[in-house]
Design an enzyme around this catalytic site. Structure first.
Site, mmCIF file in Angstrom:
data_model
loop_
_atom_site.group_PDB
_atom_site.id
_atom_site.type_symbol
_atom_site.label_atom_id
_atom_site.label_comp_id
_atom_site.label_asym_id
_atom_site.label_seq_id
_atom_site.Cartn_x
_atom_site.Cartn_y
_atom_site.Cartn_z
ATOM 1 N N GLU A 243 71.751 109.899 123.129
ATOM 2 C CA GLU A 243 72.335 109.624 121.816
ATOM 3 C C GLU A 243 71.676 108.351 121.322
ATOM 4 O O GLU A 243 71.944 107.259 121.823
ATOM 5 C CB GLU A 243 73.859 109.465 121.928
ATOM 6 N N CYS A 277 76.959 103.792 115.855
ATOM 7 C CA CYS A 277 75.842 104.729 115.666
ATOM 8 C C CYS A 277 76.125 105.683 114.514
ATOM 9 O O CYS A 277 75.269 105.897 113.658
ATOM 10 C CB CYS A 277 75.598 105.504 116.956
#
Length: 469
Positions: A243, A277
């Site tokens: 990720e 994020c």
């Protein structure tokens, strides 16, 4: 001053060396973090390797019950860990801050405990029966980031051990202390060697991910480091879940009631001071709605108190580290030099890595604050004329973690949502993850998914048993 320690094979390890950790809000020392060497990485991986076979032989019910004990330990110690997290990472105790992160740690432990992956009959006829079983991979190397250090570590640890793997976790060198304390506490419920930690910079991370006895790598962090980890996996052929963050775009559809969505837009962008994020990094607004968006977001920003997160009235804290502080400040300075409309809000303390909440208008694609993921409290707001132009802009970058659409007619947006190149497309929300819903990126934002049944599958390998009748 306290020296915190790694957990290796169920014991607190004497550090090879140590370094000091400071509060990003006031510069005060929090104590010393251990710094691992190559020998400690070997010891941690070896301990995990020895423990894995026995741990995998435990019944599914036993591992479920132990996972639930971990959830209770997290709940019982949430106050202690939340305060330590605020002092180390900077996010406020209140609002969507450290207490919120601890609630997420509990939830993301309870949900995997409730899930099962029973054998599945994939084929059967009069002559044969084939069943698909999910079995552990082995030792998982988990590398966690500094923005949500406890929550993301739990995302990596819990599914892995739930399915019979063991784990060696490396927290970020910026935020190791709260993570080491969390692991120390939850290890009380686990056999020695099932969960281990090593600490240090990228060199230690590299030694861990290159280790020949690693069977799976889980990483959340930068794209550049992710590319190095992909290369590292060639040495042990370990599958990877990556990720790698994103530069998430949000599009406000023409004619939307801006006042109704403004608060959710604000927190979609400024959650954790923008150090998330999957939060809004680029906001595209139809030119007729531009002034309304600037006005409504400005009104919210002007009400926010910026300061030390230990103050219960504070909802916006500092950036976590000097590197990120300087990066965001430079990007805003670049936008100001280019003639953008830079609007800053909030009284910023003189000490600490604090920046004002910043809205940047009169900015376009191609400018640094738009094209580079800022990871901080500065939001570029870009006008568009035609909706097709907004989709083209949203998709033009390599990032593809999340995206969102904002509208008064959410039931009409499915077709539009499929046009956005992102792992998750939210409607009238952004970053609304859930422990049952798969989450992962497209394009340069990584590959593989976490959470739910798909997240459990990602930390297992398939084994087909085929029986001739």
């Amino acid at each position: 001053m306290q020296t915190y320690r790694n957990t290796v094979d169920g014991n607190l390890a004497e550090p090879a060396s140590r370094y000091e950790i400071f509060n990003p809000a006031n510069g005060q020392s929090l104590g010393y973090a251990p710094e691992s060497d190559e020998q400690e990485v070997d010891r941690a991986v070896h301990a995990a390797l020895l423990a894995q076979k026995t741990w995998a032989k435990r019944s599914d019910g036993e591992r479920r019950d132990i996972t639930l004990k971990i959830a209770q330990i997290l709940e019982d110690n949430s106050g202690y860990l939340a305060e330590l997290l605020t002092r180390e990472q900077g996010k406020p105790l209140s609002g969507p801050g450290s207490r919120f992160e601890m609630q997420a740690c509990v939830g993301w432990t309870q949900v995997p405990a409730s899930l099962e992956l029973p054998p599945e009959t994939v084929y059967e006829d009069d002559e044969r029966k084939d069943t698909l079983h999910r079995v552990p991979l082995g030792v998982v190397a988990a590398v966690a980031p500094w923005n949500w250090p406890l929550m993301i570590a739990i995302w990596q640890i819990i599914p892995a051990i739930r399915m019979g793997n063991t784990v060696v976790l490396k927290p970020s060198e910026y935020t190791p202390i709260a993570t080491l304390e969390m692991v120390r506490l939850i290890s009380e419920a686990l056999p020695p060697g099932v969960l281990n930690t090593v600490t240090g910079d990228g060199n230690i991370g590299s030694k861990l991910t290159h280790h020949p006895d690693i069977s799976k790598i889980m990483f959340t962090g930068s794209e550049a480091t992710g590319r190095h980890i992909v290369k590292a996996s060639a040495s042990n052929l370990a599958p990877i879940t990556l990720e790698l963050g994103g530069n998430d775009a949000a599009i406000v559809l023409p004619g939307t009631d801006i006042k109704r969505i403004a608060n959710d837009l604000f927190w979609g962008a400024f959650l954790n001071m923008g150090q998330t994020c999957a939060c809004i990094k680029r906001l595209y607004v139809q030119e007729d709605d531009y002034e309304a968006v600037m006005s409504e977001l400005s009104a919210i920003a002007s009400q926010m108190k910026i300061g030390d997160g230990m103050d219960e009235s504070v909802l916006i804290g500092p950036l976590q580290n000097k590197m990120q502080f300087e990066k965001v400040r430079n990007l805003v300075s670049d936008a100001r030099s280019a003639g953008c409309d830079v609007r800053e809000f909030g009284e910023v303390p003189e000490q600490g890595y604090f920046l004002p909440i910043t809205l940047v208008g009169n900015i376009m694609d191609g400018q640094r604050l738009v094209d580079e993921e800022q990871f901080g409290p500065a939001l570029p707001i870009i006008r568009y004329r035609e909706l097709d132009d907004a989709f083209e802009s949203a998709n033009r970058l390599d990032a593809g973690l999340g995206a969102s659409l904002w509208t008064d007619r959410p039931e009409e947006t499915i077709e539009l949502a499929t046009r956005l190149e992102a792992g998750t497309v939210w409607v009238n929300q952004h970053g609304a993850i859930h422990p049952m819903v798969p989450f992962g990126g497209n394009k340069a934002s990584g590959y593989g998914v976490e959470f739910g049944i798909d997240g459990l599958k990602a930390v297992t390998q398939s084994r087909v048993i085929s029986i001739k009748k």
